[in-house]
Design a protein around this motif. Structure first.
Motif, PDB file in Angstrom:
ATOM      1  N   TYR A 121       1.188  -1.271  -0.230  1.00  0.00           N
ATOM      2  CA  TYR A 121       0.131  -0.295   0.145  1.00  0.00           C
ATOM      3  C   TYR A 121       0.551   1.060  -0.017  1.00  0.00           C
ATOM      4  O   TYR A 121       0.765   2.728  -0.690  1.00  0.00           O
ATOM      5  N   SER A 164      -1.410   2.437   6.091  1.00  0.00           N
ATOM      6  CA  SER A 164      -0.613   1.511   5.357  1.00  0.00           C
ATOM      7  C   SER A 164      -0.602   1.183   6.626  1.00  0.00           C
ATOM      8  O   SER A 164      -1.670  -0.151   6.880  1.00  0.00           O
ATOM      9  N   THR A 201      -9.910  -2.278   0.028  1.00  0.00           N
ATOM     10  CA  THR A 201      -8.816  -1.685   0.162  1.00  0.00           C
ATOM     11  C   THR A 201      -8.175  -1.787  -0.897  1.00  0.00           C
ATOM     12  O   THR A 201      -6.923  -0.539  -1.442  1.00  0.00           O
ATOM     13  N   MET A 205      -6.188   1.516  -3.136  1.00  0.00           N
ATOM     14  CA  MET A 205      -4.460   1.434  -3.053  1.00  0.00           C
ATOM     15  C   MET A 205      -4.223   1.219  -4.745  1.00  0.00           C
ATOM     16  O   MET A 205      -3.003   2.089  -4.870  1.00  0.00           O
TER      17      MET A 205
END
Length: 364
Positions: A121, A164, A201, A205
């Motif tokens: 990330y 992150s 996520t 990302m």
């Protein structure tokens, strides 16, 4: 580890609800598509060979004066993040491809996915921060001292690290060490939540953030052209400034990240379109269309993923190719090292001669 591919880009495979006691897909892949294990061994070995020394040297150089500025902080942090990713990826590869027991231990089993995903990330987030910093520097030059300084860059980097780790931290609850199987497996009670959390996520990302980077790059290029055109109208032709080199580095690094990350995310999002075949037809896989489509897709997915990893290893060489100032910094750094080694060698010889002379005098 059960479904360890969940720790890489584009999570959520069709095997998430299966346990290793029921079926071991890796054994099947090794039998019918051995290239899936051979290709990453070759490609990743090359990436590690170039990525580790390149990223370490890049991190050192960006922290040296006169390279240490706000942009240098972001690039040094990106290099450090890439080193951590390569270390984590090597640990994963030793487990999956080389059958070395590295991750199959309590605590490590839970901490590893958290750390592994957090460094993944961090790479696009740092690139986005660097892109925004360059855009502000060029679009609002009078605010450069306020927003584009080392102190603010360090604060942004630390914030992104915290974000992150926070986003990936929930992975600790999704995995646990099964003492009976002696393997790291998904917690069955969290499978649904893990799947949904992962998709959100991963989309943010590895799809949304790269698109933002692309948009800021477009704005940056347009702003640079407009600024250059206005300067030529007012002052005539002007020589290129050094800061444009840093901006070129940003653009190249950004586009490399975009063109290597987005295809990986897309191909992993297609997992559900190529499901496993009938488990009862395993003995007749070569004649089963569903199984053949799945196997071909998994091999293609592996190749795209391995190529997509290249941005974690190639930034240093992009800096060498583009940045004259960076090349000069490398030359000075190695010259300094050679001088230090020469001085150290002379000092050791001098001390040795003095000690020998002292011994001779004592003997006489």
């Amino acid at each position: 580890m059960d479904s360890m591919r969940n720790f890489s880009l584009g999570i959520t495979s069709s095997t998430e609800n299966m346990t290793e006691t029921e079926f071991d897909l890796n054994l099947l892949y090794e039998k019918y598509i051995p290239e899936k294990f051979l290709i990453p061994k070759i490609i990743k070995t090359i990436l590690y060979a170039f990525g580790f020394p390149g990223n370490i040297l890049a991190c050192i150089l960006w922290l040296q004066k006169p390279m240490l500025h706000s942009s240098g902080c972001y690039l040094a942090a990106l290099a450090a993040s890439d080193v951590l990713f390569l270390i984590m990826s090597l640990m994963y590869d030793l487990t999956l491809y080389w059958k070395v027991k590295v991750l199959e231990f309590p605590t490590i089993c839970q901490l590893f996915p958290c750390m592994y995903l957090s460094v993944q990330y961090l790479s696009p987030l740092l690139t986005l921060a660097f892109t925004v910093e360059r855009f502000i520097s060029i679009r609002f030059p009078f605010k450069r001292r306020i927003y584009c300084n080392i102190k603010r860059a360090v604060c942004v980097i630390l914030t992104l690290v915290a974000i992150s780790l926070g986003v990936a931290g929930i992975q600790i609850y999704f995995w646990h060490y099964d003492y009976n199987l002696e393997k790291c497996v998904n917690r069955l009670e969290f499978v649904y939540l893990s799947e949904k959390w992962t998709w959100v996520t991963e989309f943010v990302m590895f799809m949304f953030v790269p698109v933002l980077i692309l948009l800021f790059n477009i704005l940056l290029v347009v702003t640079m052209r407009n600024s250059s055109r206005r300067a030529q109208e007012l002052y005539g032709p002007m020589p290129p400034k050094q800061k444009t080199v840093t901006t070129k580095m940003l653009l190249v690094v950004s586009f490399v990240l975009i063109f290597t990350t987005i295809p990986v995310s897309i191909v992993y999002s297609l997992n559900d379109r190529f499901p496993l075949g009938d488990l009862s037809a395993i003995d007749n896989i070569s004649n089963d269309v569903t199984w053949q489509r799945h196997l071909n897709f998994m091999l293609t997915q592996e190749i795209i993923y391995d190529i997509g990893m290249s941005h974690y290893a190639c930034n240093f060489y992009l800096y060498l190719l583009i940045g004259k100032k960076f090349r000069l910094a490398i030359k000075k750094y190695f010259q300094k090292l050679s001088v230090m080694k020469l001085v150290d060698f002379k000092d050791r010889n001098s001390r040795s001669l003095r000690s020998s002379f002292t011994e001779l005098r004592s003997m006489s």
